[in-house]
Design a protein around this motif. Structure first.
Motif, PDB file in Angstrom:
ATOM      1  N   LEU A  16       0.811  -1.217   0.000  1.00 27.26           N
ATOM      2  CA  LEU A  16       0.000   0.000   0.000  1.00 27.26           C
ATOM      3  C   LEU A  16       0.846   1.269   0.000  1.00 27.26           C
ATOM      4  CD1 LEU A  16      -3.072  -0.576   2.341  1.00 27.26           C
ATOM      5  CD2 LEU A  16      -2.980  -0.541  -0.134  1.00 27.26           C
ATOM      6  N   SER A  19      -0.210   5.055  -1.059  1.00 25.52           N
ATOM      7  CA  SER A  19      -1.154   5.126  -2.171  1.00 25.52           C
ATOM      8  C   SER A  19      -2.387   5.947  -1.823  1.00 25.52           C
ATOM      9  CB  SER A  19      -1.571   3.717  -2.603  1.00 25.52           C
ATOM     10  OG  SER A  19      -2.081   2.985  -1.503  1.00 25.52           O
ATOM     11  N   ASP A 172      -6.562 -11.982   1.976  1.00 19.81           N
ATOM     12  CA  ASP A 172      -5.970 -10.651   1.853  1.00 19.81           C
ATOM     13  C   ASP A 172      -4.449 -10.735   1.706  1.00 19.81           C
ATOM     14  OD1 ASP A 172      -5.593  -7.975   1.830  1.00 19.81           O
ATOM     15  OD2 ASP A 172      -6.112  -7.626   3.926  1.00 19.81           O
ATOM     16  N   VAL A 174      -2.643  -7.834   0.961  1.00 18.49           N
ATOM     17  CA  VAL A 174      -2.267  -6.419   0.935  1.00 18.49           C
ATOM     18  C   VAL A 174      -1.449  -6.088   2.184  1.00 18.49           C
ATOM     19  CG1 VAL A 174      -3.105  -4.037   0.900  1.00 18.49           C
ATOM     20  CG2 VAL A 174      -4.330  -5.808  -0.372  1.00 18.49           C
ATOM     21  N   ASN A 176       0.128  -3.308   4.435  1.00 19.92           N
ATOM     22  CA  ASN A 176      -0.058  -1.883   4.715  1.00 19.92           C
ATOM     23  C   ASN A 176       1.272  -1.258   5.130  1.00 19.92           C
ATOM     24  OD1 ASN A 176      -1.327   0.562   5.056  1.00 19.92           O
ATOM     25  ND2 ASN A 176      -2.088   0.089   7.100  1.00 19.92           N
ATOM     26  N   HIS A 177       2.224  -1.259   4.172  1.00 20.69           N
ATOM     27  CA  HIS A 177       3.574  -0.753   4.459  1.00 20.69           C
ATOM     28  C   HIS A 177       4.265  -0.449   3.130  1.00 20.69           C
ATOM     29  CE1 HIS A 177       7.209  -0.258   6.917  1.00 20.69           C
ATOM     30  NE2 HIS A 177       6.391  -0.310   7.947  1.00 20.69           N
ATOM     31  N   ALA A 184       4.209  -6.332   9.634  1.00 10.99           N
ATOM     32  CA  ALA A 184       3.069  -6.108   8.734  1.00 10.99           C
ATOM     33  C   ALA A 184       2.670  -7.403   8.031  1.00 10.99           C
ATOM     34  CB  ALA A 184       3.425  -5.035   7.712  1.00 10.99           C
ATOM     35  N   ASP A 272      -6.275   7.034  11.642  1.00  5.73           N
ATOM     36  CA  ASP A 272      -5.756   7.371  10.316  1.00  5.73           C
ATOM     37  C   ASP A 272      -4.402   8.043  10.409  1.00  5.73           C
ATOM     38  OD1 ASP A 272      -7.943   6.325   9.059  1.00  5.73           O
ATOM     39  OD2 ASP A 272      -9.037   8.226   8.960  1.00  5.73           O
ATOM     40  N   ASP A 275      -1.904   5.477  11.394  1.00  6.12           N
ATOM     41  CA  ASP A 275      -1.541   4.621  10.271  1.00  6.12           C
ATOM     42  C   ASP A 275      -0.455   5.283   9.433  1.00  6.12           C
ATOM     43  OD1 ASP A 275      -2.086   2.323   8.420  1.00  6.12           O
ATOM     44  OD2 ASP A 275      -2.610   3.962   7.083  1.00  6.12           O
ATOM     45  N   LYS A 279       3.919   4.356   9.223  1.00  6.32           N
ATOM     46  CA  LYS A 279       4.708   4.151   8.009  1.00  6.32           C
ATOM     47  C   LYS A 279       5.881   5.114   7.929  1.00  6.32           C
ATOM     48  CE  LYS A 279       0.605   2.712   5.386  1.00  6.32           C
ATOM     49  NZ  LYS A 279      -0.296   3.051   4.271  1.00  6.32           N
TER      50      LYS A 279
END
Length: 319
Positions: A16, A19, A172, A174, A176-177, A184, A272, A275, A279
């Motif tokens: 991700l 993105s 899944d 995906v 998230n990193h 992750a 959010d 998150d 990263k």
């Protein structure tokens, strides 16, 4: 079902990255590319001067050269992938490439933890037992010390990478990193990961707890010895030999503890932001720290500054 998943693992993963923040992707592409070039240049110059300048053929500068090489390897294992993810609409990575990248990143990080504690021991012997320094830190001692740090980091990475790639990943895929970060990846497993969690806990104690304790004790003795030096000039000179290493240690471990020790947010808006910070903080750890290391050692060490001046043609300073 578990056997079926194990027999047919996922072909790859989607990274991700940023993105969800397309504007940030462009900004961070330029910033990280510039930082990566500075890392290659700065650490490359440090490696060159420690090899070419005979005055720097000592244990401290051997460890420094090893640290610079390590930083180049560490960033090269992840930064090209991060840069590519900023430019690629669909950021995919194959299962095997993910495993290799995860192994290299984990191995380099573990090696740096051990290497920094080796460097602390070197400074302890140099300041607290200077008469024994040539014997204790002989070439027959400091070369195996550096090699063992690589061996320990590599062994730990083999264990964790092996445990992770054997997990079944269903549904899944995906991540998230930015990269195949091991924590992750563990979140995607559709089976019990107790063994992985326990082994990660043990590894954290070995690579974070033990080195931090060792470095802290070393600097307690170093500071106590420096304070007993009668002259102010002597104290300043002694402290200058270890101030660069101390600064690097504070930045390296400070970022790590902040990254894994910060509290989790409970509200949606905070989640959010969290998150995004989850990263960006590892990104700081993986790029900014290796960039600062050669700058810190160059600014705080007159021997390195003199060696760099000798390496660069004098006309570069006169024009």
């Amino acid at each position: 079902m578990e056997k079926a998943n194990r027999s047919s693992p996922v072909a790859g993963f989607i990274l991700l990255g940023l993105s969800a923040y397309p504007r940030l992707e462009k900004i961070f592409f330029v910033l990280i590319l510039l930082m990566y070039l500075v890392i290659l240049l700065g650490n490359g110059v440090l490696i060159l001067v420690t090899i070419l300048d005979s005055r720097l053929h000592t244990p401290m500068y051997f460890f420094l050269g090893s640290l610079s090489f390590l930083d180049i390897c560490y960033t090269t294992s992840s930064v090209p992938l991060i840069l590519d993810s900023f430019l690629t609409p669909r950021k995919t990575i194959s299962f095997s490439a993910c495993a290799v990248q995860m192994f290299l990143s984990f191995a380099m990080a573990g090696t740096e933890c051990v290497l920094l504690s080796m460097m602390a021991f070197d400074r302890y012997v140099a300041i607290c037992n200077p008469l024994r320094y040539p014997v204790v830190m002989s070439k027959a001692a400091y070369v195996p010390m550096a090699v063992s740090s690589w061996a320990i980091g590599g062994t730990a990475s083999v264990v964790h990478t092996s445990l992770t790639i054997q997990l079944p990943f269903c549904g899944d895929n995906v991540i998230n990193h930015f990269t195949c970060e091991i924590l992750a990846l563990l979140k995607l497993a559709c089976t019990d990961i107790t063994i992985n969690v326990i082994s990660m806990g043990v590894t954290n104690v070995i690579f974070l707890g033990v080195p931090v304790l060792f470095i802290s004790v070393s600097y307690v003795f170093i500071i106590a010895t420096i304070l007993r030096i009668p002259s102010a000039e002597g104290r300043r000179k002694a402290f200058s030999t270890c101030s660069a290493h101390f600064t690097v240690v504070v930045i390296f471990y400070g970022t790590l503890f902040f990254m894994y020790g910060k509290p989790k947010s409970k509200d949606a808006l905070g989640a959010d932001k969290e998150d995004l910070s989850d990263k960006l903080i590892p990104l700081f750890y993986g790029v900014v720290t290796p960039m600062l290391n050669p700058i810190i050692y160059s600014l705080r060490n007159k021997d390195v500054k003199a060696a760099v001046r000798n390496l660069v043609p004098q006309k570069c300073f006169t024009h």
